[in-house]
Design an enzyme around this catalytic site. Structure first.
Site, PDB file in Angstrom:
ATOM      1  N   ALA A 104     100.451  47.025  43.582  1.00 43.23           N
ATOM      2  CA  ALA A 104     101.355  48.049  43.729  1.00 43.23           C
ATOM      3  C   ALA A 104     101.982  48.381  42.328  1.00 43.23           C
ATOM      4  O   ALA A 104     101.679  47.829  41.126  1.00 43.23           O
ATOM      5  CB  ALA A 104     102.451  47.394  44.596  1.00 43.23           C
ATOM      6  N   GLY A 147      98.263  44.870  46.862  1.00 43.82           N
ATOM      7  CA  GLY A 147      98.358  46.135  47.750  1.00 43.82           C
ATOM      8  C   GLY A 147      96.920  46.715  47.759  1.00 43.82           C
ATOM      9  O   GLY A 147      96.672  47.049  48.874  1.00 43.82           O
ATOM     10  N   GLU A 150      95.314  44.528  50.348  1.00 41.78           N
ATOM     11  CA  GLU A 150      96.012  44.885  51.783  1.00 41.78           C
ATOM     12  C   GLU A 150      95.348  46.199  52.353  1.00 41.78           C
ATOM     13  O   GLU A 150      95.118  46.379  53.593  1.00 41.78           O
ATOM     14  CB  GLU A 150      97.564  45.008  51.583  1.00 41.78           C
ATOM     15  N   GLU A 170     100.841  38.168  44.669  1.00 40.48           N
ATOM     16  CA  GLU A 170     102.255  38.207  44.751  1.00 40.48           C
ATOM     17  C   GLU A 170     103.047  37.335  44.098  1.00 40.48           C
ATOM     18  O   GLU A 170     104.183  37.351  43.764  1.00 40.48           O
ATOM     19  CB  GLU A 170     102.671  38.877  45.915  1.00 40.48           C
TER      20      GLU A 170
END
Length: 296
Positions: A104, A147, A150, A170
């Site tokens: 991200a 992300g 994901e 993360e």
């Protein structure tokens, strides 16, 4: 959903821009040409012999395709448009050779609070990908972290280049995955492996990801997109209506009990007998000819 740690940022400091998509160059690489509508953070193209494969290339190479909100808004629109387009059979989401998406955009979310996340529906745009009725293939070269991992798991099939790296780092920046990393990953690789990946922030390579079941197949870097297009074209030889029903049935297996899933599958199976394409498919098989599906 997160980007990588400061140590990893050094590792990722050199960027490589990958031309991917429509035409083959002299080296055999697929070059990508953007077409209307024009986007700032993605490139969109329709490819394939029948022009029935939609490709969406994440296009923030200087940021290693970090998943900022404007990028995801554009990605969502492109996915919705392809999903509505009856000429498109399958969708491919890809990045470049260096990164599918390395996480991200941390700067974008750095000052978020619990209340602002709640009020703004932070990460809500991700549902456009998960709600798509058509098959989505993630063609992953380079880093798919946080992300990015994901997003790949949101897709229905993951093909990876041999140098791809996956991870949920993360934990390194004091948070946890927020777009499905803790939920989808155990369904792919099991609880123990998922715990190891999430709690350490360690990366796994493409070969290990394939062995664990996260990735379907691994290819040489320069062959990845070509093979992904072949897969999409193969899917496109079938009835779009029945493909959509089959996708629904498989997804149900991840979202319910076996008993409920079996009942859901049987209901969809019965439902195929109300379609013209099921009749055409069986007639063609018996008559030893290729079926002519009408999406009806």
């Amino acid at each position: 959903m997160s980007s990588v740690s400061s140590a990893t940022r050094v590792l990722l400091s050199k960027n490589v821009i990958f031309n991917s998509g429509r035409a083959l160059s002299n080296t055999g690489r697929i070059k990508f040409y953007s077409t209307a509508p024009q986007y700032e953070n993605i490139k969109v193209e329709v490819v394939g012999q029948k022009k029935n494969v939609g490709i969406i290339q994440l296009n923030r190479p200087k940021a290693l395709n970090a998943l900022c909100k404007p990028l995801f808004q554009e990605l969502g629109k492109a996915v919705r448009d392809f999903d509505k387009d009856e000429t498109i059979s399958a969708i491919i989401i890809t990045g470049n050779e260096k990164a599918f998406a390395a996480g991200a955009d941390i700067k974008e979310m750095q000052n978020n609070t619990y209340s602002t996340n709640q009020k703004a529906g932070f990460l809500q745009e991700w549902e456009d990908v998960s709600n798509c009725g058509k098959p989505i293939i993630a063609a992953v070269n380079g880093f798919a972290l946080g992300g990015g991992c994901e997003l790949a798991m949101l897709c229905d099939i993951i093909y990876a280049g041999e140098k791809a790296k996956f991870g949920q780092p993360e934990i390194n920046i004091g948070t946890i995955p927020g777009a499905g990393g803790t939920q989808r990953l155990p369904r792919y690789v099991g609880k123990s492996k998922a715990m190891e990946i999430v709690l350490t922030g360690n990366f796994i390579d493409a070969q290990e990801a394939e062995k664990m079941g996260l990735v379907s197949r691994v290819f040489p870097v320069e062959k990845l997109l070509e093979e992904s297009i072949k897969l999409a074209e193969r899917i496109g030889t079938h009835s779009p209506l029945i493909v959509k029903m089959a996708k629904q049935a498989v997804n149900q297996a991840y979202e319910t009990t076996l008993k409920s899933g079996l009942q859901f599958e049987k209901s969809l199976f019965y439902g195929t007998f109300a379609t013209a394409d099921r009749q055409e498919g069986m007639n063609a098989f018996i008559e030893k000819r290729a079926p002519n599906f009408k999406n009806e």
